[in-house]
Design an enzyme around this catalytic site. Structure first.
Site, short mmCIF file in Angstrom:
data_model
loop_
_atom_site.label_atom_id
_atom_site.label_comp_id
_atom_site.label_asym_id
_atom_site.label_seq_id
_atom_site.Cartn_x
_atom_site.Cartn_y
_atom_site.Cartn_z
N HIS A 109 0.84 -1.20 0.00
CA HIS A 109 0.00 0.00 0.00
C HIS A 109 0.88 1.24 0.00
CE1 HIS A 109 1.03 -0.56 4.25
NE2 HIS A 109 0.84 0.76 4.39
N ARG A 271 6.83 6.48 14.65
CA ARG A 271 6.49 6.87 13.27
C ARG A 271 6.16 8.35 13.17
NH1 ARG A 271 1.89 7.21 9.77
NH2 ARG A 271 1.88 5.75 8.02
C1 OGA Z 1 3.24 2.24 8.20
C2 OGA Z 1 3.40 0.83 7.82
C3 OGA Z 1 4.78 -1.12 8.15
C4 OGA Z 1 5.46 -1.84 9.24
O1 OGA Z 1 3.76 2.64 9.26
O2 OGA Z 1 2.60 2.99 7.42
O3 OGA Z 1 2.83 0.41 6.86
O4 OGA Z 1 6.42 -2.56 8.93
N1 OGA Z 1 4.26 0.11 8.58
O5 OGA Z 1 5.02 -1.75 10.40
MN MN Z 2 1.87 2.07 5.70
#
Ligand code: OGA
Ligand code: MN
Length: 280
Positions: A109, A271
């Site tokens: 995605h 994040r």
């Molecule tokens: C995100 C995601 C992937 C992961 O933070 O958008 O898709 O490896 N993470 O946790």
């Molecule tokens: Mn993601």
């Protein structure tokens, strides 16, 4: 391999098509302009950059993100001092996940493609990682576009994909009706990157369910052809996480996915998103 003359860092490609590791920097430092711009250039050139062995606090991560542009403040019910910080984690307190995207596999995605203004990039910082699994895969959508047969390129040139996100949904597409609560937005299937000027394929298996002006019977075979093409292993870098890893992907020209991992092991990543890139 490219060692910059006026900075200390080295950029090492991780695969022939996507990803580079940057070595020789401490991201807590207030990096000088030349060093920072070398990092930004590596990001544009390789679409995903990895810096290992970092000790980044929350403020350090925000400060670093702000060098790239404006930090996104998405709805964030979780902890984190700065409204742009969130956690991706399967850790639960009182039975509730302390972060988003807690468990298991996720299909390819692009972040927030179901909104009008998806972020330019996403940065994850590894804090706790499972002993195996929970890898993040990144696929290069410039390469995917460039290698499509010319007739397919011509066919998709002016099409728009409709992307959906059901906040209560799964990370693996379920067959069935789309929830009326799902957020949705349409974007061109061929996306021109605002900085590199290159064309990237902008559809993904997890969230792109329709093509504007096409019936489901028309759109489905075309979308499946694009999904199967764009997920081929030669477009992909698979990141095996270690604590201290900083990974920044360009959300305008890559897709990402996650491999499955055990619910018995803890996974905690911090994040942020770069909502809008600002080149200083
Ligand atoms: C995100 C995601 C992937 C992961 O933070 O958008 O898709 O490896 N993470 O946790
Ligand atoms: Mn993601």
């Amino acid at each position: 391999m490219d060692t910059h003359r006026d900075t200390r860092l080295t950029v090492k490609p991780l695969t022939p098509t996507i990803g580079a590791e940057i070595v020789g920097i401490d991201l807590r430092e207030n990096l000088d302009h030349a060093t920072f711009e070398a990092i930004r250039t590596a990001w544009h050139d390789h679409a995903v950059i990895v810096v290992r062995g970092q000790e980044l606090g929350e403020d350090d991560q925000i400060r670093l993100g702000e060098r790239f542009g404006e930090i996104g403040h998405i709805f964030n019910p979780h902890k984190g001092k700065h409204p742009g910080l969130m956690f991706v984690s399967n850790i639960r307190e009182d039975g509730k996940p302390i972060g988003v995207l807690p468990d298991g596999e996720m299909q390819f995605h692009s972040d927030q493609c179901y909104t009008e203004f998806p972020p330019a990039g996403t940065m994850l910082y590894g804090i706790e990682v499972p002993s195996t699994g929970g890898d993040t895969l990144f696929a290069n959508m410039y390469a995917a576009y460039d290698t499509l047969p010319a007739d397919v390129q011509a066919r998709i040139e002016t099409l728009r994909g409709v992307h959906y996100y059901d906040p209560l949904g799964e990370y693996i597409v379920q067959k069935g009706p789309i929830s009326p609560n799902a957020m949705r937005w349409a974007h061109p299937v061929v996306h021109r990157h605002p900085i590199t000027g290159r064309k990237a394929l902008y559809v993904n298996r997890l969230m792109t369910y329709e093509i504007e002006g096409m019936t489901a019977d028309e759109a489905e075979p075309l979308l499946n052809l694009l999904f199967d093409h764009q997920e081929q292993p030669h477009f992909v870098y698979q990141h095996v996480w270690r604590p201290g890893d900083v990974v920044l992907w360009d959300n305008r020209c890559t897709l990402h996915a996650r491999t499955d991992f055990s619910t018995e092991e803890r996974r905690l990543l911090r994040r942020i998103t770069i909502q809008r890139e600002i080149v200083a």
